[in-house]
Design a protein around this motif. Structure first.
Motif, PDB file in Angstrom:
ATOM      1  N   ILE A 137       9.847   1.612   7.942  1.00  0.00           N
ATOM      2  CA  ILE A 137       8.783   0.826   8.571  1.00  0.00           C
ATOM      3  C   ILE A 137       7.418   1.447   8.278  1.00  0.00           C
ATOM      4  CG2 ILE A 137       7.819   0.150  10.802  1.00  0.00           C
ATOM      5  CD1 ILE A 137      10.633  -0.249  11.816  1.00  0.00           C
ATOM      6  N   ALA A 138       7.340   2.778   8.329  1.00  0.00           N
ATOM      7  CA  ALA A 138       6.059   3.448   8.091  1.00  0.00           C
ATOM      8  C   ALA A 138       5.553   3.210   6.678  1.00  0.00           C
ATOM      9  CB  ALA A 138       6.205   4.942   8.347  1.00  0.00           C
ATOM     10  N   ASN A 139       6.447   3.084   5.716  1.00  0.00           N
ATOM     11  CA  ASN A 139       6.042   2.901   4.312  1.00  0.00           C
ATOM     12  C   ASN A 139       6.080   1.443   3.855  1.00  0.00           C
ATOM     13  OD1 ASN A 139       5.708   5.734   3.034  1.00  0.00           O
ATOM     14  ND2 ASN A 139       7.585   5.915   4.232  1.00  0.00           N
ATOM     15  N   PHE A 140       6.197   0.525   4.793  1.00  0.00           N
ATOM     16  CA  PHE A 140       6.215  -0.894   4.419  1.00  0.00           C
ATOM     17  C   PHE A 140       4.842  -1.318   3.903  1.00  0.00           C
ATOM     18  CE2 PHE A 140       5.674  -5.400   5.677  1.00  0.00           C
ATOM     19  CZ  PHE A 140       6.651  -5.946   4.859  1.00  0.00           C
ATOM     20  N   ARG A 141       4.836  -1.893   2.706  1.00  0.00           N
ATOM     21  CA  ARG A 141       3.617  -2.364   2.036  1.00  0.00           C
ATOM     22  C   ARG A 141       2.583  -1.256   1.841  1.00  0.00           C
ATOM     23  NH1 ARG A 141       2.555  -8.453   4.576  1.00  0.00           N
ATOM     24  NH2 ARG A 141       4.298  -9.455   3.499  1.00  0.00           N
ATOM     25  N   GLU A 142       3.029  -0.044   1.658  1.00  0.00           N
ATOM     26  CA  GLU A 142       2.135   1.073   1.325  1.00  0.00           C
ATOM     27  C   GLU A 142       2.278   1.361  -0.160  1.00  0.00           C
ATOM     28  OE1 GLU A 142      -0.064   2.518   3.064  1.00  0.00           O
ATOM     29  OE2 GLU A 142       0.384   1.829   5.106  1.00  0.00           O
ATOM     30  N   ASN A 143       1.358   0.873  -0.948  1.00  0.00           N
ATOM     31  CA  ASN A 143       1.441   1.017  -2.399  1.00  0.00           C
ATOM     32  C   ASN A 143       0.823   2.316  -2.913  1.00  0.00           C
ATOM     33  OD1 ASN A 143       2.616  -1.578  -2.614  1.00  0.00           O
ATOM     34  ND2 ASN A 143       0.578  -2.523  -2.508  1.00  0.00           N
ATOM     35  N   VAL A 144      -0.112   2.873  -2.156  1.00  0.00           N
ATOM     36  CA  VAL A 144      -0.822   4.072  -2.605  1.00  0.00           C
ATOM     37  C   VAL A 144      -0.317   5.316  -1.886  1.00  0.00           C
ATOM     38  CG1 VAL A 144      -3.066   5.196  -2.823  1.00  0.00           C
ATOM     39  CG2 VAL A 144      -2.858   2.708  -3.160  1.00  0.00           C
ATOM     40  N   PHE A 145      -0.250   5.246  -0.576  1.00  0.00           N
ATOM     41  CA  PHE A 145       0.096   6.420   0.222  1.00  0.00           C
ATOM     42  C   PHE A 145       1.584   6.406   0.587  1.00  0.00           C
ATOM     43  CE2 PHE A 145      -4.408   5.584   1.106  1.00  0.00           C
ATOM     44  CZ  PHE A 145      -4.953   6.812   0.750  1.00  0.00           C
ATOM     45  N   GLN A 146       2.144   7.601   0.696  1.00  0.00           N
ATOM     46  CA  GLN A 146       3.521   7.771   1.142  1.00  0.00           C
ATOM     47  C   GLN A 146       3.523   8.554   2.449  1.00  0.00           C
ATOM     48  OE1 GLN A 146       6.061   9.959  -1.487  1.00  0.00           O
ATOM     49  NE2 GLN A 146       7.890   9.668  -0.217  1.00  0.00           N
ATOM     50  N   PHE A 147       4.281   8.065   3.417  1.00  0.00           N
ATOM     51  CA  PHE A 147       4.338   8.702   4.728  1.00  0.00           C
ATOM     52  C   PHE A 147       5.717   9.320   4.955  1.00  0.00           C
ATOM     53  CE2 PHE A 147       1.001   5.571   5.074  1.00  0.00           C
ATOM     54  CZ  PHE A 147       0.030   6.213   5.818  1.00  0.00           C
ATOM     55  N   VAL A 148       5.719  10.478   5.578  1.00  0.00           N
ATOM     56  CA  VAL A 148       6.965  11.143   5.970  1.00  0.00           C
ATOM     57  C   VAL A 148       6.965  11.287   7.494  1.00  0.00           C
ATOM     58  CG1 VAL A 148       7.257  12.354   3.797  1.00  0.00           C
ATOM     59  CG2 VAL A 148       5.958  13.431   5.635  1.00  0.00           C
ATOM     60  N   ILE A 149       8.143  11.336   8.070  1.00  0.00           N
ATOM     61  CA  ILE A 149       8.286  11.388   9.526  1.00  0.00           C
ATOM     62  C   ILE A 149       8.342  12.841   9.972  1.00  0.00           C
ATOM     63  CG2 ILE A 149       9.605  10.576  11.488  1.00  0.00           C
ATOM     64  CD1 ILE A 149       8.357   8.391   9.708  1.00  0.00           C
ATOM     65  N   LEU A 150       7.408  13.198  10.846  1.00  0.00           N
ATOM     66  CA  LEU A 150       7.405  14.556  11.399  1.00  0.00           C
ATOM     67  C   LEU A 150       8.288  14.649  12.631  1.00  0.00           C
ATOM     68  CD1 LEU A 150       3.640  15.564  11.067  1.00  0.00           C
ATOM     69  CD2 LEU A 150       5.533  16.077   9.517  1.00  0.00           C
ATOM     70  N   GLU A 151       8.201  13.677  13.483  1.00  0.00           N
ATOM     71  CA  GLU A 151       9.039  13.634  14.688  1.00  0.00           C
ATOM     72  C   GLU A 151       9.163  12.199  15.164  1.00  0.00           C
ATOM     73  OE1 GLU A 151       6.266  14.426  18.521  1.00  0.00           O
ATOM     74  OE2 GLU A 151       6.591  16.211  17.269  1.00  0.00           O
ATOM     75  N   GLU A 152      10.230  11.930  15.858  1.00  0.00           N
ATOM     76  CA  GLU A 152      10.462  10.601  16.425  1.00  0.00           C
ATOM     77  C   GLU A 152      11.289  10.757  17.679  1.00  0.00           C
ATOM     78  OE1 GLU A 152      12.451   8.354  13.438  1.00  0.00           O
ATOM     79  OE2 GLU A 152      14.130   9.756  13.266  1.00  0.00           O
ATOM     80  N   GLN A 153      11.082   9.834  18.623  1.00  0.00           N
ATOM     81  CA  GLN A 153      11.819   9.896  19.879  1.00  0.00           C
ATOM     82  C   GLN A 153      12.010   8.494  20.435  1.00  0.00           C
ATOM     83  OE1 GLN A 153       9.524  12.253  22.611  1.00  0.00           O
ATOM     84  NE2 GLN A 153       7.810  10.827  22.660  1.00  0.00           N
ATOM     85  N   PHE A 154      13.127   8.326  21.129  1.00  0.00           N
ATOM     86  CA  PHE A 154      13.432   7.054  21.759  1.00  0.00           C
ATOM     87  C   PHE A 154      12.570   6.894  23.005  1.00  0.00           C
ATOM     88  CE2 PHE A 154      17.356   8.219  19.505  1.00  0.00           C
ATOM     89  CZ  PHE A 154      17.517   7.087  18.727  1.00  0.00           C
ATOM     90  N   GLU A 155      12.050   5.684  23.172  1.00  0.00           N
ATOM     91  CA  GLU A 155      11.140   5.426  24.276  1.00  0.00           C
ATOM     92  C   GLU A 155      11.832   4.648  25.401  1.00  0.00           C
ATOM     93  OE1 GLU A 155       8.183   6.453  25.114  1.00  0.00           O
ATOM     94  OE2 GLU A 155       8.098   7.733  23.354  1.00  0.00           O
TER      95      GLU A 155
END
Length: 232
Positions: free
Chosen positions: A168-186
């Protein structure tokens, strides 16, 4: 008293089933099942950012079953954006699993309403011993709780095994690449867990209503019959 006790249990079970229905609907409509922090890897590598400077490249993301949003931090300040899972993003995800999660929750909503209706029926009428009675209510609650558990398990699998947040973070990101540092259930995720727990509570309440408590009978005094009473 046993009749009132059983009616009270059925009324309580109906309230729990209706509360479970409300919880699932609220959870499905809220876009905060998961939150996390995302690092703009491309931007950080371009400027060879060190640890103190990485703060400028760390953004946030949140999403639910249908929509979400994120804050992109690529060294030029935060940029907010919102997105919808349907109809375009779902093609980049595990489509079958995501749709199954939604379907499981919809089925659970139906069974929660069925359980609510039959609890009301048993509270105001004589309970049937067939599918409409206590055994039937247990069945509906078991099915509702089971489908919620399947949906929760499916969502956890999508997050942990299929890297849902990263996709989801990298959806339609043609230039930048994102990596996940942390995630948690809300909260919305845990609301679904609470809804399944509510049906488990019903599975404990309904069998109690089947217990036949002994009725309290008043002891009648024996009449002393004499010969004079027989004559008159």
């Amino acid at each position: 008293m046993p009749g009132c006790f059983k009616k009270t249990l059925f009324a309580l079970a109906s309230a729990i089933s209706f509360a479970s229905f409300i919880l699932i609907v609220v959870a499905m409509g809220t876009p905060k099942w998961m939150t996390g922090k995302i690092l703009c890897k491309t931007g950080a590598e371009l400027v060879n950012a060190t640890d103190p400077e990485l703060v400028k490249f760390i953004g946030e993301i949140y999403y639910g079953l249908f929509r979400g949003g994120k804050i992109r931090q690529c060294g030029l300040g935060g940029r907010r954006s919102k997105f919808s899972v349907f109809p375009h993003m779902v093609k980049k995800l595990n489509t079958g699993l995501h749709v199954m999660i939604i379907m499981f929750l919809c089925v659970a909503i139906s069974f929660s309403l069925v359980s609510f209706g039959f609890c009301i029926l048993n509270a105001i009428k004589v309970p049937y011993r067939a599918i409409k009675g206590p055994a039937g209510i247990c069945l509906w609650n078991f099915l509702a709780g089971g489908f919620i558990a399947l949906a929760v398990t499916g969502f956890m699998a999508a997050v942990k095994l299929h890297r849902l947040t990263e996709r989801i973070a990298n959806f339609r990101e043609n230039v930048f690449q994102f990596v996940i540092l942390e995630e948690q259930f809300e909260d919305c995720f845990w609301i679904c867990v609470a809804s399944a727990t509510a049906h488990a509570v019903n599975l404990l309440l309904i069998p109690i209503s089947c217990i036949n408590f002994p009725k309290i009978k008043t002891k009648t005094e024996e009449a002393n019959v004499t010969a004079e009473d027989i004559m008159y």
